[in-house]
Write a protein that holds these residues in place. Structure first.
Motif, PDB file in Angstrom:
ATOM      1  N   ALA A  94       6.764  12.246  13.652  1.00  0.00           N
ATOM      2  CA  ALA A  94       7.251  12.614  14.983  1.00  0.00           C
ATOM      3  C   ALA A  94       6.791  14.010  15.396  1.00  0.00           C
ATOM      4  O   ALA A  94       6.865  14.364  16.580  1.00  0.00           O
ATOM      5  N   PHE A  95       6.302  14.789  14.425  1.00  0.00           N
ATOM      6  CA  PHE A  95       5.897  16.162  14.733  1.00  0.00           C
ATOM      7  C   PHE A  95       4.446  16.197  15.210  1.00  0.00           C
ATOM      8  O   PHE A  95       3.610  15.408  14.745  1.00  0.00           O
ATOM      9  N   PRO A  96       4.131  17.093  16.134  1.00  0.00           N
ATOM     10  CA  PRO A  96       2.777  17.151  16.678  1.00  0.00           C
ATOM     11  C   PRO A  96       1.718  17.311  15.594  1.00  0.00           C
ATOM     12  O   PRO A  96       1.857  18.160  14.701  1.00  0.00           O
ATOM     13  N   GLY A  97       0.703  16.471  15.643  1.00  0.00           N
ATOM     14  CA  GLY A  97      -0.416  16.584  14.725  1.00  0.00           C
ATOM     15  C   GLY A  97      -0.219  15.977  13.357  1.00  0.00           C
ATOM     16  O   GLY A  97      -1.107  16.058  12.506  1.00  0.00           O
ATOM     17  N   VAL A  98       0.930  15.364  13.104  1.00  0.00           N
ATOM     18  CA  VAL A  98       1.204  14.763  11.788  1.00  0.00           C
ATOM     19  C   VAL A  98       0.982  13.254  11.889  1.00  0.00           C
ATOM     20  O   VAL A  98       1.567  12.588  12.737  1.00  0.00           O
ATOM     21  N   ALA A  99       0.119  12.711  11.001  1.00  0.00           N
ATOM     22  CA  ALA A  99      -0.249  11.295  11.089  1.00  0.00           C
ATOM     23  C   ALA A  99       0.227  10.481   9.903  1.00  0.00           C
ATOM     24  O   ALA A  99       0.036   9.264   9.868  1.00  0.00           O
ATOM     25  N   SER A 100       0.831  11.125   8.910  1.00  0.00           N
ATOM     26  CA  SER A 100       1.222  10.400   7.700  1.00  0.00           C
ATOM     27  C   SER A 100       2.554  10.922   7.161  1.00  0.00           C
ATOM     28  O   SER A 100       2.895  12.092   7.351  1.00  0.00           O
ATOM     29  N   HIS A 101       3.260  10.045   6.464  1.00  0.00           N
ATOM     30  CA  HIS A 101       4.508  10.448   5.818  1.00  0.00           C
ATOM     31  C   HIS A 101       4.239  11.216   4.526  1.00  0.00           C
ATOM     32  O   HIS A 101       5.179  11.740   3.909  1.00  0.00           O
ATOM     33  N   GLU A 102       2.993  11.292   4.108  1.00  0.00           N
ATOM     34  CA  GLU A 102       2.692  11.827   2.783  1.00  0.00           C
ATOM     35  C   GLU A 102       2.661  13.354   2.743  1.00  0.00           C
ATOM     36  O   GLU A 102       2.544  13.933   1.669  1.00  0.00           O
ATOM     37  N   GLY A 103       2.783  13.987   3.881  1.00  0.00           N
ATOM     38  CA  GLY A 103       2.761  15.442   3.895  1.00  0.00           C
ATOM     39  C   GLY A 103       4.148  16.038   3.717  1.00  0.00           C
ATOM     40  O   GLY A 103       5.071  15.406   3.184  1.00  0.00           O
ATOM     41  N   GLU A 104       4.296  17.258   4.162  1.00  0.00           N
ATOM     42  CA  GLU A 104       5.587  17.935   4.073  1.00  0.00           C
ATOM     43  C   GLU A 104       5.787  18.798   5.304  1.00  0.00           C
ATOM     44  O   GLU A 104       4.837  19.187   5.982  1.00  0.00           O
ATOM     45  N   MET A 105       7.037  19.072   5.589  1.00  0.00           N
ATOM     46  CA  MET A 105       7.402  19.943   6.698  1.00  0.00           C
ATOM     47  C   MET A 105       8.268  21.066   6.153  1.00  0.00           C
ATOM     48  O   MET A 105       9.268  20.822   5.488  1.00  0.00           O
ATOM     49  N   ARG A 106       7.871  22.296   6.441  1.00  0.00           N
ATOM     50  CA  ARG A 106       8.605  23.459   5.953  1.00  0.00           C
ATOM     51  C   ARG A 106       9.380  24.063   7.118  1.00  0.00           C
ATOM     52  O   ARG A 106       8.788  24.550   8.082  1.00  0.00           O
ATOM     53  N   ARG A 113      11.783  15.782  21.214  1.00  0.00           N
ATOM     54  CA  ARG A 113      11.408  14.944  20.061  1.00  0.00           C
ATOM     55  C   ARG A 113      11.418  15.762  18.767  1.00  0.00           C
ATOM     56  O   ARG A 113      11.901  15.287  17.727  1.00  0.00           O
ATOM     57  N   VAL A 114      10.902  16.977  18.815  1.00  0.00           N
ATOM     58  CA  VAL A 114      10.895  17.829  17.611  1.00  0.00           C
ATOM     59  C   VAL A 114      12.323  18.150  17.175  1.00  0.00           C
ATOM     60  O   VAL A 114      12.659  18.099  15.985  1.00  0.00           O
TER      61      VAL A 114
END
Length: 210
Positions: free
Chosen positions: A125-137, A186-187
């Protein structure tokens, strides 16, 4: 840098206030919202207004220095909104909520400087993120009544490469922004969902371990 007309921003901010209040993210007179306008000024919520009961008198215009251009007293945290617009010229809207889950996380993790979310589908849902495999800090900083102090503390985390367009002020609430009001909402929603999901996961793990 673009923006919307004040006449368009007013009903949009009123509608957002009602939606966030319905979710329990704007209790009492808490929270504040803003949008970048097409004439270089900003629409902000008036100080002391209940965000679930906003009307056109609850939205005013300020200039880039936070000085009022229409009647009303701008939110006490207008300086934090304007700081984000200066840091991110592409930002068109900033929303600030006070959910109990976000505030609870900030208090429970009282020594943490950030909270890291990993593996959630909601990351997309975050801008520029295309996969669940990353992380959000998600940066977390201590509260202060000095807006310049908050800005100085959080700026390094917000301007780091790949930074999330959101941060959490301890015992206070969550800031989120986006290219327009839809993206900022959305963010904010996605960040609140991630916090609620991690709380639910920890409660389930605790219950299942008994």
């Amino acid at each position: 840098m673009t923006g919307i007309h004040f006449a368009e921003a007013v009903p949009a901010l009123i509608a957002i206030g009602r939606r966030l209040d319905a979710r329990g993210w704007a209790p009492a007179t808490s929270g504040n919202y803003s949008a970048r306008l097409d004439d270089g000024s900003f629409a902000v919520t008036v100080s002391g207004t209940h965000k679930g009961r906003l009307d056109p008198d609850g939205i005013m215009r300020v200039d880039a220095a936070g000085q009022g251009l229409t009647s009303g007293k701008p939110s006490a945290e207008t300086a934090l909104h304007l700081a984000l617009y200066r840091m991110f010229p592409e930002a068109g809207a900033v929303l600030h909520g006070h959910s109990p889950q976000a505030v609870g996380l900030s208090r429970a993790a009282s020594e943490a400087g950030e909270w890291v979310f990993r593996g959630h589908e909601m990351l997309k849902a975050f801008p520029g993120v295309a996969s669940h495999e990353g992380e959000m800090r998600l940066p977390m900083i201590d509260n202060s009544q000095d807006m310049a102090e908050i800005e100085a503390r959080v700026r390094p985390a917000l301007t780091a490469p790949g930074a999330t367009p959101a941060y959490l002020i301890r015992s206070h609430g969550l800031y989120a922004w986006g290219k327009d009001l839809d993206e900022a909402e959305r963010v904010l929603e996605a960040t609140e969902w991630l916090i609620a999901a991690e709380l639910a996961e920890r409660n389930f793990r605790k219950a299942l371990s008994r």
